[in-house]
Structures are given as C-alpha cells and as structure tokens.
Design a protein around this motif. Sequence first.
Motif, PDB file in Angstrom:
ATOM      1  N   ILE A  51      56.897  25.581 -12.994  1.00 37.32           N
ATOM      2  CA  ILE A  51      56.017  24.792 -13.309  1.00 37.32           C
ATOM      3  C   ILE A  51      55.086  25.062 -11.985  1.00 37.32           C
ATOM      4  N   SER A  53      51.298  24.535 -10.075  1.00 37.77           N
ATOM      5  CA  SER A  53      50.049  24.116 -10.104  1.00 37.77           C
ATOM      6  C   SER A  53      49.244  24.514  -8.936  1.00 37.77           C
ATOM      7  N   THR A 104      42.315  21.595 -10.866  1.00 35.39           N
ATOM      8  CA  THR A 104      43.568  22.072 -10.912  1.00 35.39           C
ATOM      9  C   THR A 104      44.089  22.403 -12.103  1.00 35.39           C
ATOM     10  N   GLN A 105      44.695  23.761 -11.946  1.00 34.77           N
ATOM     11  CA  GLN A 105      45.404  24.400 -13.254  1.00 34.77           C
ATOM     12  C   GLN A 105      46.933  24.283 -13.160  1.00 34.77           C
ATOM     13  N   TYR A 106      47.349  24.088 -14.151  1.00 37.89           N
ATOM     14  CA  TYR A 106      48.815  24.067 -14.429  1.00 37.89           C
ATOM     15  C   TYR A 106      49.416  24.939 -15.273  1.00 37.89           C
ATOM     16  N   GLU A 108      52.888  26.973 -16.742  1.00 29.16           N
ATOM     17  CA  GLU A 108      54.439  27.125 -17.356  1.00 29.16           C
ATOM     18  C   GLU A 108      54.870  28.424 -17.598  1.00 29.16           C
ATOM     19  N   TRP A 135      48.948  24.505  -3.167  1.00 30.03           N
ATOM     20  CA  TRP A 135      49.814  24.655  -4.642  1.00 30.03           C
ATOM     21  C   TRP A 135      51.250  24.155  -4.734  1.00 30.03           C
ATOM     22  N   LYS A 136      51.659  23.857  -5.784  1.00 30.20           N
ATOM     23  CA  LYS A 136      53.129  23.546  -5.976  1.00 30.20           C
ATOM     24  C   LYS A 136      53.948  24.458  -6.940  1.00 30.20           C
TER      25      LYS A 136
END
Length: 148
Positions: A51, A53, A104-106, A108, A135-136
């Motif tokens: 995940i 982001s 913010t974009q997420y 998967e 970012w994460k």
Amino acid sequence: MMVGATIIDIGTRKALEANGASIASGALAQANDASYDIVSDGGGCTDAKFIISGTFTTAPTENTTLAVYAQPLDIDGTNDADAPETTRPTVFVGTVQVNNVTSTQYFELLAENVPWKANYYLHNNGTGQTLSAGWKMDVIPYTSSPSA
C-alpha cells in the motif's frame, strides 16, 4: 461458503516507510523504516499487498509509473544482494500508475512470491515530477487457500 472456494488469509500490516524523503523523477529511494521478512513478519505468506500513498506538488504525467523494487537480504548467511539502482532494479516487484493530480494518491500493488527477506525501494519511474516528501509504504502478507 462453498466447500473448495478460494479464501484469502490476511496477515498483519507492517509499515516499511512512514515519511519518505522526496523522490525526483527518474530516481529511487529506500522505504527505510523497516525490512520485511515473510517468516517473522508474514507468518510464512509468500504473497504481499503493498500500500503506497503520496503526493506531487505539480501534477505528474498521467499513466506514468511508480515501481517497487526489492533488495533480498541474508541470501547466503548475512550476505545481501546489491541495493537497487535506477538502471538495475535488482528484484522488480511491480508498478502502479499515477494520475495527473496533486491530491494524495493511494495505490495497491499485489505481489506474488516476494523475497523471503528484503528491503523495499520506490522508483519514481519517469512521472516528470518529484514525488513529495511524506510518501508511505506498508505491506500486508496474504495467501489464498481452499475453504474446508
């Protein structure tokens, strides 16, 4: 549930990077808060959901990608593979496509047969813009099996 239907067993989420440094277009950075071990972190699951982001200050080129690479660790005792480079990815895990927005974009990313133990890297693969700091990247182990 039907007998023999496929079920997904999900493990515990682990943060690989909670606040990454900015990544220029064409550059890569390690998710350096933690490595991931399929035995100690994933309960033996060889598949993982990443995940990711992040944001861009200026909208990136739509449909360009962020790529995830792995650096296998402890391949022979404590000897590791070389860290990924922009021109030599080591172990390619997969890509996600970016949108041309500044919000913010997420993302998967489902990956099968990830390295047994590895550090993970994010490559800003030609988006045309810098991925902003903050970012994460998290990982969730999973596996599928038939129901009883």
